[in-house]
Design a protein around this motif. Structure first.
Motif, PDB file in Angstrom:
ATOM      1  N   GLY A 213     -19.041 -74.609  63.618  1.00  9.78           N
ATOM      2  CA  GLY A 213     -18.603 -74.771  64.996  1.00  9.78           C
ATOM      3  C   GLY A 213     -17.114 -74.945  65.172  1.00  9.78           C
ATOM      4  N   VAL A 214     -16.374 -75.145  64.074  1.00  6.03           N
ATOM      5  CA  VAL A 214     -14.922 -75.290  64.187  1.00  6.03           C
ATOM      6  C   VAL A 214     -14.282 -73.912  64.096  1.00  6.03           C
ATOM      7  CG1 VAL A 214     -15.030 -77.571  63.151  1.00  6.03           C
ATOM      8  CG2 VAL A 214     -14.507 -75.589  61.705  1.00  6.03           C
ATOM      9  N   PRO A 215     -13.046 -73.728  64.570  1.00  9.04           N
ATOM     10  CA  PRO A 215     -12.384 -72.431  64.476  1.00  9.04           C
ATOM     11  C   PRO A 215     -12.313 -71.927  63.039  1.00  9.04           C
ATOM     12  CG  PRO A 215     -11.186 -73.868  65.968  1.00  9.04           C
ATOM     13  CD  PRO A 215     -12.241 -74.716  65.322  1.00  9.04           C
ATOM     14  N   PHE A 216     -12.278 -70.599  62.912  1.00 13.13           N
ATOM     15  CA  PHE A 216     -12.317 -69.970  61.594  1.00 13.13           C
ATOM     16  C   PHE A 216     -11.231 -70.499  60.667  1.00 13.13           C
ATOM     17  CE2 PHE A 216     -10.878 -66.719  58.631  1.00 13.13           C
ATOM     18  CZ  PHE A 216     -12.049 -66.379  57.976  1.00 13.13           C
ATOM     19  N   ASP A 217      -9.994 -70.575  61.156  1.00 12.79           N
ATOM     20  CA  ASP A 217      -8.903 -70.973  60.273  1.00 12.79           C
ATOM     21  C   ASP A 217      -9.091 -72.398  59.763  1.00 12.79           C
ATOM     22  OD1 ASP A 217      -8.190 -71.836  63.022  1.00 12.79           O
ATOM     23  OD2 ASP A 217      -6.352 -72.558  62.069  1.00 12.79           O
ATOM     24  N   GLN A 218      -9.666 -73.269  60.591  1.00  9.37           N
ATOM     25  CA  GLN A 218      -9.892 -74.652  60.164  1.00  9.37           C
ATOM     26  C   GLN A 218     -11.012 -74.735  59.128  1.00  9.37           C
ATOM     27  OE1 GLN A 218     -10.295 -77.382  63.475  1.00  9.37           O
ATOM     28  NE2 GLN A 218      -8.678 -76.347  64.637  1.00  9.37           N
ATOM     29  N   ASP A 300      -2.084 -71.192  62.172  1.00  7.01           N
ATOM     30  CA  ASP A 300      -3.279 -70.848  61.394  1.00  7.01           C
ATOM     31  C   ASP A 300      -3.313 -71.736  60.147  1.00  7.01           C
ATOM     32  OD1 ASP A 300      -4.969 -69.554  59.398  1.00  7.01           O
ATOM     33  OD2 ASP A 300      -4.970 -67.781  60.672  1.00  7.01           O
ATOM     34  N   ALA A 301      -4.241 -72.668  60.121  1.00  7.12           N
ATOM     35  CA  ALA A 301      -4.256 -73.676  59.059  1.00  7.12           C
ATOM     36  C   ALA A 301      -4.460 -73.062  57.677  1.00  7.12           C
ATOM     37  CB  ALA A 301      -5.356 -74.705  59.340  1.00  7.12           C
ATOM     38  N   ALA A 302      -5.291 -72.028  57.580  1.00  5.42           N
ATOM     39  CA  ALA A 302      -5.554 -71.422  56.276  1.00  5.42           C
ATOM     40  C   ALA A 302      -4.373 -70.587  55.798  1.00  5.42           C
ATOM     41  CB  ALA A 302      -6.819 -70.573  56.346  1.00  5.42           C
ATOM     42  N   VAL A 303      -3.719 -69.879  56.702  1.00 10.95           N
ATOM     43  CA  VAL A 303      -2.520 -69.122  56.337  1.00 10.95           C
ATOM     44  C   VAL A 303      -1.447 -70.067  55.812  1.00 10.95           C
ATOM     45  CG1 VAL A 303      -0.574 -67.819  57.304  1.00 10.95           C
ATOM     46  CG2 VAL A 303      -2.924 -67.136  57.829  1.00 10.95           C
ATOM     47  N   GLN A 304      -1.302 -71.212  56.445  1.00 15.12           N
ATOM     48  CA  GLN A 304      -0.318 -72.185  55.983  1.00 15.12           C
ATOM     49  C   GLN A 304      -0.683 -72.761  54.623  1.00 15.12           C
ATOM     50  OE1 GLN A 304       2.652 -72.712  57.573  1.00 15.12           O
ATOM     51  NE2 GLN A 304       1.882 -71.000  58.805  1.00 15.12           N
ATOM     52  N   SER A 305      -1.982 -72.890  54.337  1.00 16.12           N
ATOM     53  CA  SER A 305      -2.424 -73.506  53.085  1.00 16.12           C
ATOM     54  C   SER A 305      -2.401 -72.550  51.903  1.00 16.12           C
ATOM     55  CB  SER A 305      -3.842 -74.062  53.262  1.00 16.12           C
ATOM     56  OG  SER A 305      -4.288 -74.701  52.091  1.00 16.12           O
ATOM     57  N   ALA A 306      -2.722 -71.279  52.132  1.00 15.17           N
ATOM     58  CA  ALA A 306      -2.816 -70.302  51.047  1.00 15.17           C
ATOM     59  C   ALA A 306      -1.442 -69.903  50.540  1.00 15.17           C
ATOM     60  CB  ALA A 306      -3.576 -69.072  51.524  1.00 15.17           C
ATOM     61  N   ASP A 307      -1.388 -69.435  49.291  1.00 14.81           N
ATOM     62  CA  ASP A 307      -0.116 -68.943  48.759  1.00 14.81           C
ATOM     63  C   ASP A 307       0.007 -67.430  48.873  1.00 14.81           C
ATOM     64  OD1 ASP A 307      -1.023 -67.643  46.042  1.00 14.81           O
ATOM     65  OD2 ASP A 307      -1.936 -69.620  46.016  1.00 14.81           O
TER      66      ASP A 307
END
Length: 344
Positions: A213-218, A300-307
């Motif tokens: 239920g949370v946004p994809f990036d989260q 975008d939380a995942a873009v920020q987290s990934a290398d």
């Protein structure tokens, strides 16, 4: 440090508007796009592997050709469906391609996604054993492949052919360091944790086969966090790599606008649906002016987290258009998320 690469599914189809009308077009244009991407300082050229479809299927001749035509760019897969693979033959192919490229191969592998063929891997001679699922078989193939590229002895020596020597033989050739450049394509938080426990890098695409239920990036960022926590708990000494895929279509001219300016609003938001019998969440596309895309990507939380960020490209629009797309990203978008060009 951020890396960016392109990801091509290698579609071909002889229809109006397609610049990629045959299998030869798809293969040769992928090589040319990798050359163009390297000249722009892009870090990676990746291909998706599908079977029984007009898309890229056997990656190693293509990857070896890219390696022979380039000198800096990484080349790899995102991903190889391990249900279809002979692990030892794949290990020989992978080592050869890696040696040709000078150690630039990055191989994403996984259980695979739904395919056009029903149980197509059985036509390749791979049938799960009793009480084994196709996912179990993919993991078993992966385990044997990884043992082979790490130099495990896997065949008994024939003393008549080895001057009396006995023992176990490893596959040849061996390519040092390749075993640390294997990625698992994970669609859930659970499989990401499993990948960390096995010591593989993490690939996460534009969909997750679960939804909270949370946004994809989260949700994807949560997957990455759990992966890194499991990696630390496993005690691996090296730092793992993590990639996410994104569909990014910057609009800077009339041609861009003609291709993508009319994208449906639904493409610009997450979508939830059923895939392979379960609920899945699909990430949105990033379409618009470069500054608009930057504003979204920095949130975008995942873009920020990934290398590593893999950009899915519309390969049927041809090399010139996709090089233009990559150049726009490299000049006007990627620097804002921490990327610098990989240039001599």
């Amino acid at each position: 440090m951020k890396r960016i690469g392109f990801l091509s599914f290698g579609h071909w189809q002889p229809i109006p508007g397609s610049q990629t009308r045959s299998a030869a077009d798809a293969l040769l244009q992928t090589i040319e796009l990798a050359v163009a991407a390297e000249e722009l300082g892009v870090d990676g050229a990746y291909v998706r592997v599908h079977h029984f479809a007009p898309q890229l299927a056997s990656p190693f001749p293509l990857l070896a050709a890219i390696g022979a035509r380039t000198s800096r760019i990484e080349m790899g897969t995102a991903v190889i469906d391990m249900r279809y693979e002979n692990p030892l033959y794949m290990a020989e192919d992978a080592a050869a391609a890696d040696l040709i490229s000078g150690g630039r191969l990055q191989l994403g592998v996984s259980r695979g996604s739904p395919e056009p063929a029903l149980h197509g891997y059985e036509s390749f001679g791979h049938v799960p054993a009793d009480e084994m699922s196709d996912a179990d078989m993919a993991r078993t193939h992966t385990e044997l492949f990884r043992a082979a590229i790490a130099g495990a002895g896997l065949a008994r020596a024939n003393p008549q052919m080895t001057g009396g020597a006995s023992g176990a033989l490893m596959i040849q050739p061996q390519s040092p360091g390749l075993s640390e450049r294997i990625w698992w394509g994970s669609g859930t938080r659970k499989t990401a944790v499993w990948a960390a426990e096995q010591g593989m890098n993490l690939m996460s695409s534009t969909l997750l086969t679960e939804d909270t239920g949370v946004p994809f990036d989260q949700l994807q960022a949560e997957q990455i966090d759990q992966y890194r926590a499991a990696w630390a708990a496993a005690g691996w000494e090296r730092e793992p790599r993590v990639s996410v895929s994104r569909s990014i279509m910057p609009i800077t001219n009339d041609l861009d606008r003609r291709y993508f300016g009319g994208r449906a609003a639904g493409d610009r938001s997450d979508q939830v649906g059923y895939l392979d019998g379960g609920l899945a969440r699909f990430g949105k596309s990033y379409v618009g002016e470069p500054d608009e895309i930057v504003a979204e990507l920095v949130q975008d939380a995942a873009v920020q987290s990934a290398d590593t960020i893999l950009l899915t490209v519309p390969n049927q629009l041809g090399v010139d258009y996709n090089a233009h797309l990559l150049e726009t990203v490299a000049q006007h978008i990627a620097p804002a998320i921490g990327w610098t060009p990989n240039l001599p």
